[in-house]
Design a protein around this motif. Structure first.
Motif: not given
Length: 993
Positions: A534-561
């Motif tokens: 609810a807070g971030v907007g991603f459903k678990i069935e859409d992102i489970r097993g996926k890498r962070i860089e394949h889910i988030l925008p590049p600038s955001v993924a870079r900070r998270v990683l």
């Protein structure tokens, strides 16, 4: 920031040539903040030493200066491990906090004596992977002399010998152990010696060696070695109680290493952890040996507290297990051989012995039946005992209080216990009907004892093959059943705990997530809870097993990683605040990341908890902005007061010069220009006071609609023909609480700002409407009824940074000389002083809407009355003037003299009061308000008591109503003579009326 190297500096940095990656790091490092200074300024002694260091293929470092700052080459970089490249340029005491107590005395000896130092296999207790471990090193320290001959640094070379030292130590131990075991003939002694040697060598709390039965589940040890801090745990143990992962590894012959049972995912389940608690153990190494296709024996090492075992320890335990197994098997084989040889000698001694042996063999079965602890009984088809061994008869005696005999009937024996008779008949009837089976049942008199038995029934047939009865072999398994029940209860508790954890995970208000750490350094989403969805907007069935860089925008993924890698590298819990823009606006999140390790201590996943603190951050920012504006208001209010005192004599003097026509035409023109500038300064001060919410207001009921409609033409002429002005104000608009003059000035300021925001023209819409604000939804506005005055334009608009500073005094985007930056500040201060608010909404390219909220007035606007004549008496009178500012007092005294007064001056209220008390002539009192000691208002009240009816006028440069009684007439500094005359005339007219 890195140090930028200009081309002209290149020659001075030749000592870094061919220095590898570390030389590049030195070039990029910001040395300006360190005592070493820029590399271009380093002394030649350091340059030469560093050149040798960087180009060497051997691990080399330099400790330089009083704080022994570290410089090193590529070969030395792996030594500090995770501290590289942070260690570069830092003092040695900061880098080597774990070993500085060993290394620094050696360095100090070199610095003091100037003699080199070397050591071999030096033990250094380094922290690696968050754990302090023994490491061994060969290294040397050589002094480096500076230009003046003194020792300026230390040259260090060395390499690690840990593997060799520990390997040699392990080999010596194994050789010594083999020598001890080789001479032992008793298998139990072999085990005792091996256990004690291994326990003392590893500093363990308990060591045990034992055998595993055919199912590879139950482990039996006859004797343990302990250091005295824990009890010995002999007996049979159920390996399944330590968890399915532990049992599977042992059965496969995989060495088991557990550094902390509470944190290891294989053993952290409640039931598994309970098994470790039962044996006072938190860390363990177990080597299981698989022989002939199944696990046969195991050797375990226990520690009471968590312990960071390593691969050397596992290899050693496994090797000791193999050598112990071999020694035990050798001793047993030798003992069996000796026993067989002894028996053969006895059998060959005489024929009698051989006959006796044959007879013994014939009676062997009967002996086994009578001596075994297995309960054996045989019934015919009428439930009569055909045979029963002693163990079974004793068990009947113990649990029923009766002893069976051959030829007696089972059902008759249990006739007085119908429930037990029925239970016995139920199982025996199946066997007597020809069924072979195994069953576990409970039997016994509760008043005596009740036990559980595992019973194996077989059919008993006669010589002709017909069924003669049934055969039963039973074993007491009460403890095993109880253990199974405990395990079942523990599993049920685990399932309940898992359900509880799942319920918390699914219903927690915090955003929870689990991220897996891959061997290649990547991060994969494993689980998120509904609050995260609810807070971030991603459903678990859409992102489970996926890498962070394949889910988030590049600038955001870079900070998270980067954050995730930091947790993996440090191995510690990390708490931080991050800002994302994933749902249409910036969101602030407070996040905690917890690393989860496997049995070997490797971080395999990250568990995170995030809380959306956007509302809190917004409130804090609003509070900071409010405090900043309040501080600026206090500052500008004080400045305005001082400016008013400065302007008063200037305005008075210029006004006198103009009225007297001093000088020629040129002089009069200059005087007029100065007076005009003074008036502009006076207006500027009024705006400052408006921002500071300290300007004097004439609070009345104002018809806002009438004011807006009345100023339409003035606004239109001010904004010019390119701006279309639209005015909307309802006829039945309620009155607002405001100062009409200040309101007109505010509206004009807003219109000018709107015009400047539309350089190519546009539309300016001014609207006035009645609004009601409910409790809790009006922001800074209190609940109530308001009149909202809106000034909206279609201009360039403002970005977020400009909008945040829009009401700050002197902030302007119009350029130097094109605005004071006080327009919106004045309107903001007016709104606050009136008890209303100012709100601004703007977007670049979409224009700006400024709303001024004015409290609704309960009174009705007053109709304008006839103007009152202003006149002064012509006869000279006496006036007492009190002001602590000499120039203000001088200017005001001249004005009063020109108006026909004989002026008596006083510098303080106390001095003025003393003149009144002495009987001074007094037709008028003019006094400043804020003065040292007694205020002007206090003086006025005292004079009203001593001289009733004397007109009193209070003048104030602060324009502050606080402390001034409302019924006291007042005049704000600066003022001209005609303004002073008008105020005095108003006093005199009011007195006469």
């Amino acid at each position: 920031m890195g140090t930028k190297v200009e081309a002209s500096d290149q020659e001075s940095l030749d000592f870094l040539v061919n220095g590898g990656e570390t030389a590049a790091l030195i070039l990029a490092h910001d040395w300006s903040a360190t005592p070493l200074g820029l590399p271009e300024t380093w002394p030649q002694s350091l340059r030469s030493s560093l050149s040798i260091c960087l180009t060497s293929s051997f691990p080399t470092a330099i400790y330089w200066g009083p704080e022994l700052h570290l410089l090193y080459n590529d070969a030395w970089a792996p030594i500090p491990a995770g501290r590289h490249p942070w260690a570069l340029g830092r003092p040695g005491a900061e880098v080597w906090t774990d070993i500085w107590d060993v290394v620094y005395p050696q360095l100090a000896r070199v610095l003091e004596t100037g003699e080199g130092f070397s050591t071999y296999d030096q033990m250094l207790p380094m922290v690696r992977g968050g754990v302090r471990r023994e490491t061994y090193w060969n290294y040397s320290f050589t002094p480096i002399r500076g230009e003046d001959g003194s020792i300026a640094g230390v040259f260090n070379q060395g390499h690690e010998t840990t593997d060799r030292v520990l390997g040699e130590r392990r080999n010596r131990f194994l050789l010594d152990l083999s020598d001890k075991l080789r001479s032992l003939a008793d298998p139990r002694k072999v085990i005792e010696v091996a256990q004690e040697a291994l326990g003392r060598h590893l500093g363990a709390n308990r060591v045990g060696y034992g055998e595993v039965e055919e199912t590879a589940r139950y482990f039996t040890t006859d004797r343990n070695w302990t250091d005295g801090s824990v009890p010995s745990r002999e007996g049979t143990h159920d390996l399944a109680g330590f968890g399915p992962d532990v049992l599977a590894a042992l059965r496969a012959g995989i060495p088991l290493l557990i550094s902390d049972a509470a944190r290891d995912p294989r053993t952290s389940a409640p039931e598994s952890l309970a098994a470790f608690d039962a044996i006072d153990t938190r860390a363990a190494i177990t080597a299981s040996l698989v022989k002939e296709g199944r696990m046969r024996v195991a050797l375990y090492v226990h520690a009471r507290e968590p312990r960071p075992w390593d691969e050397h320890d596992v290899e050693l335990v496994t090797e000791v297990a193999e050598r112990t197994w071999a020694a035990v098997e050798r001793a047993r084989s030798e003992a069996a051989l000796r026993e067989r040889e002894a028996r053969l000698r006895q059998l060959n001694d005489t024929l009698e012995h051989r006959i006796e042996a044959a007879l013994a063999e014939r009676n062997l079965l009967a002996t086994i039946v009578e001596t075994t602890d297995v309960q054996i009984q045989v019934l015919d088809r009428e439930y009569r005992w055909l045979a029963i061994n002693k163990a079974c008869a004793d068990e009947y005696q113990r649990i029923f209080g009766k002893r069976p005999e051959i030829g007696k009937n089972l059902l008759e024996l249990l006739a007085d216990r119908p429930d037990q008779q029925a239970a016995a008949k139920a199982v025996w009837s199946r066997a007597l009907a020809g069924e072979a089976f195994t069953q576990v049942s409970e039997f016994g008199d509760p008043e005596l004892d009740s036990r559980s038995y595992e019973m194996r029934f077989e059919v008993l047939r006669g010589p002709d093959g017909s069924q003669a009865g049934a055969f039963l072999m039973g074993r007491d398994v009460t403890e095993r059943v109880a253990e199974q029940q405990r395990l079942a209860e523990a599993q049920a508790a685990r399932r309940e705990a898992d359900a509880l954890y799942r319920a918390y995970f699914e219903n927690a208000p915090e955003a929870l997530f689990v991220v897996g750490v891959r061997s290649d350094g990547g991060f994969v989403v494993e689980e998120v809870n509904p609050a995260h969805e609810a807070g971030v907007g991603f459903k678990i069935e859409d992102i489970r097993g996926k890498r962070i860089e394949h889910i988030l925008p590049p600038s955001v993924a870079r900070r998270v990683l980067e954050t995730y890698r930091h947790v993996v590298e440090t191995g510690t819990i990390y708490q931080y605040r991050e800002v994302f823009d994933l749902a249409g606006g910036p969101q602030h999140w407070d996040t905690s990341l917890v690393p989860v390790r496997d049995a070997e201590g490797h971080i395999i996943r990250l568990m995170g908890s995030s809380r959306n603190v956007t509302r809190q951050v917004t409130a804090e920012e609003a509070l900071r902005q409010s405090q900043k504006m309040e501080s600026m208001g206090q500052l500008t209010g004080g400045v305005a007061h001082d400016f008013n005192n400065l302007l008063t004599p200037i305005v008075g003097a210029l006004d006198m010069l103009q009225s007297r026509g001093v000088g020629g035409e040129r002089e009069q023109r200059l005087i007029a220009g100065a007076a005009q500038s003074a008036e502009r300064a006076k207006t500027l001060v009024q705006r400052l006071l408006a921002f500071a919410r300290r300007q004097p207001l004439q609070m009345t009921a104002v018809d806002v609609g009438k004011v807006v409609r009345g100023m339409a033409d003035l606004v239109a002429s001010t904004t010019g023909p390119q701006v279309r002005v639209m005015v909307e104000a309802a006829e039945d608009l309620p009155p607002a609480k405001a100062d009409p003059n200040q309101l007109e000035m505010a509206l004009l300021n807003l219109a000018v700002n709107a015009r400047d925001a539309m350089p190519r023209g546009g539309t300016l819409r001014i609207t006035a409407s009645a609004e009601t604000v409910q409790a809790g939804v009006g922001g800074t506005l209190q609940a109530g009824r308001y009149v909202r005055l809106s000034v909206a334009d279609t201009g360039t608009g403002m970005d977020e940074g400009t909008l945040a500073r829009a009401v700050e005094p002197f902030f302007s985007t119009k350029g130097i000389g094109k605005g004071t930056g006080l327009g919106l500040s004045m309107v903001h201060g007016l709104a606050s002083q009136l008890g209303g608010a100012l709100s601004i909404k703007s977007k670049p390219g979409l224009g700006t809407n400024v709303e001024l909220w004015l409290p609704e007035s309960a009174d009705r606007p007053e109709a304008p009355g006839p103007a009152r004549a202003v006149h002064l008496a012509h006869a000279r009178k006496s006036a007492l003037l009190v002001d602590d500012e000499e120039l203000v007092r001088l200017s005001t005294a001249d004005m009063l003299a020109d108006l026909g007064y004989d002026v008596l001056e006083a510098t303080t209220a106390e001095e003025g009061l003393a003149l009144v008390q002495k009987g001074a002539e007094l037709d008028l009192l003019v006094t400043d308000h804020l003065m040292p000691g007694m205020t002007g208002s206090d003086l006025a009240r005292t004079v009203q008591t001593l001289r009733p009816g004397v007109p009193i006028l209070v003048i104030s440069g602060y324009a502050e109503s606080e402390g001034i009684e409302p019924d006291l007439p007042r005049l704000t500094k600066p003022f001209r003579k005609d303004e002073l005359a008008a105020s005095i005339a108003s006093l005199m007219n009011g007195r006469s009326s």
